[in-house]
Design a protein around this motif. Structure first.
Motif, short mmCIF file in Angstrom:
data_model
loop_
_atom_site.label_atom_id
_atom_site.label_comp_id
_atom_site.label_asym_id
_atom_site.label_seq_id
_atom_site.Cartn_x
_atom_site.Cartn_y
_atom_site.Cartn_z
N ASP A 61 0.82 -1.23 0.00
CA ASP A 61 0.00 0.00 0.00
C ASP A 61 0.85 1.28 0.00
O ASP A 61 0.35 2.36 -0.26
CB ASP A 61 -0.94 0.02 1.23
CG ASP A 61 -0.18 -0.17 2.54
OD1 ASP A 61 0.64 -1.11 2.64
OD2 ASP A 61 -0.38 0.63 3.47
N ALA A 87 -0.17 -6.22 5.07
CA ALA A 87 -0.52 -6.95 6.30
C ALA A 87 -1.34 -6.07 7.25
O ALA A 87 -2.24 -6.56 7.93
CB ALA A 87 0.75 -7.45 6.99
N ASN A 130 11.26 -4.53 10.98
CA ASN A 130 10.28 -3.51 10.59
C ASN A 130 9.60 -3.72 9.24
O ASN A 130 8.92 -2.81 8.75
CB ASN A 130 10.92 -2.11 10.63
CG ASN A 130 9.93 -1.07 11.12
OD1 ASN A 130 9.18 -1.32 12.07
ND2 ASN A 130 9.88 0.06 10.47
N LYS A 133 6.73 -8.30 9.92
CA LYS A 133 6.64 -9.74 10.19
C LYS A 133 5.59 -10.05 11.27
O LYS A 133 4.75 -10.94 11.09
CB LYS A 133 8.01 -10.30 10.66
CG LYS A 133 9.10 -10.17 9.62
CD LYS A 133 10.42 -10.71 10.12
CE LYS A 133 11.00 -9.95 11.29
NZ LYS A 133 11.27 -8.52 11.02
N SER A 134 5.66 -9.33 12.39
CA SER A 134 4.73 -9.63 13.49
C SER A 134 3.30 -9.28 13.10
O SER A 134 2.36 -10.04 13.40
CB SER A 134 5.12 -8.84 14.74
OG SER A 134 6.47 -9.08 15.04
N THR A 135 3.15 -8.16 12.41
CA THR A 135 1.81 -7.76 11.94
C THR A 135 1.25 -8.86 11.03
O THR A 135 0.10 -9.26 11.16
CB THR A 135 1.90 -6.44 11.15
OG1 THR A 135 2.63 -5.50 11.93
CG2 THR A 135 0.54 -5.88 10.80
P1 G4P Z 1 8.55 -6.52 12.23
O1 G4P Z 1 7.86 -7.56 13.07
O2 G4P Z 1 9.01 -7.03 10.90
O3 G4P Z 1 9.66 -5.81 12.94
O4 G4P Z 1 7.45 -5.39 11.86
P2 G4P Z 1 6.08 -5.02 12.61
O5 G4P Z 1 5.07 -6.10 12.38
O6 G4P Z 1 6.40 -4.61 13.98
O7 G4P Z 1 5.62 -3.77 11.73
C1 G4P Z 1 6.39 -2.58 11.67
C2 G4P Z 1 5.48 -1.43 11.30
O8 G4P Z 1 4.99 -1.62 9.97
C3 G4P Z 1 4.24 -1.28 12.18
O9 G4P Z 1 3.96 0.12 12.26
C4 G4P Z 1 3.16 -1.94 11.37
O10 G4P Z 1 1.86 -1.47 11.68
C5 G4P Z 1 3.57 -1.52 9.98
N1 G4P Z 1 3.07 -2.41 8.92
C6 G4P Z 1 3.16 -3.76 8.86
N2 G4P Z 1 2.66 -4.22 7.70
C7 G4P Z 1 2.23 -3.14 7.00
C8 G4P Z 1 1.63 -2.97 5.71
O11 G4P Z 1 1.42 -3.91 4.93
N3 G4P Z 1 1.35 -1.68 5.35
C9 G4P Z 1 1.62 -0.61 6.15
N4 G4P Z 1 1.28 0.60 5.71
N5 G4P Z 1 2.18 -0.74 7.36
C10 G4P Z 1 2.50 -1.98 7.78
P3 G4P Z 1 4.31 0.99 13.52
O12 G4P Z 1 4.19 2.40 13.09
O13 G4P Z 1 5.60 0.52 14.11
O14 G4P Z 1 3.20 0.63 14.51
P4 G4P Z 1 1.60 0.80 14.33
O15 G4P Z 1 1.35 1.66 13.12
O16 G4P Z 1 1.08 -0.57 14.12
O17 G4P Z 1 1.20 1.43 15.60
#
Ligand code: G4P
Length: 292
Positions: A61, A87, A130, A133-135
Motif C-alpha cells: 500500500d 498486512a 520492521n 513480520k509480526s503484523t
Molecule cells: P517486524 O515484526 O518485521 O519488525 O514489523 P512489525 O510487524 O512490527 O511492523 C512494523 C510497522 O509496519 C508497524 O507500524 C506496522 O503497523 C507496519 N506495517 C506492517 N505491515 C504493514 C503494511 O502492509 N502496510 C503498512 N502501511 N504498514 C504496515 P508501527 O508504526 O511501528 O506501529 P503501528 O502503526 O502498528 O502502531
C-alpha cells in the motif's frame, strides 16, 4: 561515518533463525515493497538452501506500484514466487497460504503415493526488522501472538499456529540481517526503519533521500515543500531550500538538524506519496557498469 548496522546480537539472531529453519518446509521471506531488493536477504538461498521460499512484498500500500512491479518480475525471473501483501489491512494474506500449498503440492503427492499420510505443512516468517513480520503473523491468524516489539536473541517457547488444516506457522518470526558492505542499502534500510537511528548518520541518509527523490520523484519533492528545484541541483542546496521554507535560521545559518529530521520523518509518514526506493534502472546501469 559508516552505518554500524550489523551488531553482535544480529549474528546470534541469525544462528537462531538457522536452527528454526530446520523445523520448516517452507519459508515466507517478508520484504518491504518500497525496496524489495535492499530489504531482501541476499544470502537467503545459502541460509535456507533446500526449503521452498515465497517472497512476500509487504507494505504494498505504500510503494510506487509501477516500479515495484519491475522488482516482482526480477525476482520471478530468478525463480522465486512473489506475493504482494498489505498486512496492516489484512490484504491478500490468504494468497500466501494458497501459494504455499501450491509450492508443496508435489511433495505431498509423492508422500501420498508412497502411502504416507502427509502432516501439516510447516512454515515460518523471516525478514529484516520492521518489514511487518509480526503484523503479518498476527493478522494471518487473526490474534495477537507475535509480539511486534519482539527482540532478536530473546528466546521463548516456540509454538505452531494452525493456519488451516493443512498448514502451520511458527509463532515467532526469524529476524535476519546479513552482512554486506553497501552503504546505499544501509541508508534505504534506515529510511524504512530496519536500522536504528542512533547507529545511523542521519545527515547522510537525508541527503541520500533527496538524491533518490530528485531523480525519481522530483514532483513529489517540489509539491510537498512548495519549492522549485531540479534534478541538476546539488543535494545540499535542495536541503537548504527545504530548510528555508520550513525553519527559521539559527544565527544566520540554516537549521540543518531540524531539516534532516523532517525529511526522514516525511518519508516515514508517507508525505511524499507512494515511493519505491529501489530503482530498477539503477540496477541495470550498475550491472552494465560492472560488465565494462
Ligand atoms: P517486524 O515484526 O518485521 O519488525 O514489523 P512489525 O510487524 O512490527 O511492523 C512494523 C510497522 O509496519 C508497524 O507500524 C506496522 O503497523 C507496519 N506495517 C506492517 N505491515 C504493514 C503494511 O502492509 N502496510 C503498512 N502501511 N504498514 C504496515 P508501527 O508504526 O511501528 O506501529 P503501528 O502503526 O502498528 O502502531
Amino acid at each position: 561515518m559508516v552505518i554500524q548496522w550489523f551488531p553482535g546480537h544480529m549474528a546470534k539472531a541469525t544462528r537462531e533463525v538457522k536452527e528454526k529453519l530446520k523445523l520448516v518446509d517452507i519459508v515466507f521471506e517478508l520484504v518491504d515493497a518500497r525496496c524489495p531488493l535492499s530489504s531482501h536477504n541476499m544470502y537467503l538461498d545459502e541460509v535456507v538452501k533446500d526449503k521452498k521460499k515465497i517472497i512476500i512484498f509487504n507494505k504494498i500500500d505504500l510503494c510506487d506500484r509501477a516500479e515495484t512491479a519491475k522488482w516482482k518480475s526480477y525476482f520471478e525471473n530468478k525463480g522465486y514466487t512473489v506475493v504482494y501483501t498489505d498486512a496492516k489491512n489484512s490484504n491478500n494474506l490468504n494468497k500466501v497460504i494458497d501459494k504455499a500449498k501450491e509450492e508443496l503440492a508435489e511433495k505431498i503427492a509423492r508422500q501420498v503415493a508412497k502411502g504416507i499420510k502427509p502432516r501439516a505443512i510447516r512454515s515460518m516468517v523471516i525478514g529484516v526488522p520492521n518489514v511487518g513480520k509480526s503484523t503479518f503473523i498476527n493478522k494471518l491468524i487473526k490474534k495477537n501472538v507475535a509480539n511486534t516489539a519482539n527482540k532478536p536473541g530473546v528466546t521463548k517457547k516456540q509454538q505452531w499456529l494452525k493456519l488451516n488444516k493443512d498448514i502451520e506457522l511458527l509463532d515467532t518470526p526469524g529476524i535476519l540481517m546479513p552482512k554486506f558492505d553497501n552503504q546505499e542499502i544501509g541508508k534505504k534500510l534506515s529510511l524504512i526503519g530496519s536500522i536504528k537511528d542512533d547507529i545511523t548518520p542521519l545527515d547522510d541518509v537525508s541527503l541520500y533521500l533527496i538524491e533518490l527523490l530528485k531523480y525519481n520523484y522530483l514532483e513529489n519533492l517540489n509539491n510537498l515543500y512548495k519549492i522549485n528545484v531540479t534534478s541538476e541541483d546539488e543535494n545540499v542546496f535542495i536541503m537548504e531550500k527545504v530548510a528555508e521554507k520550513r525553519f527559521k535560521k539559527i544565527g544566520g545559518d540554516y537549521d540543518y538538524d531540524s531539516t534532516i529530521k523532517l525529511l526522514i520523518q516525511d518519508f516515514r509518514t508517507q508525505k511524499f506519496g507512494l515511493i519505491t526506493l529501489d530503482n530498477y534502472s539503477d540496477l541495470l546501469e550498475n550491472e552494465e557498469h560492472d560488465e565494462n
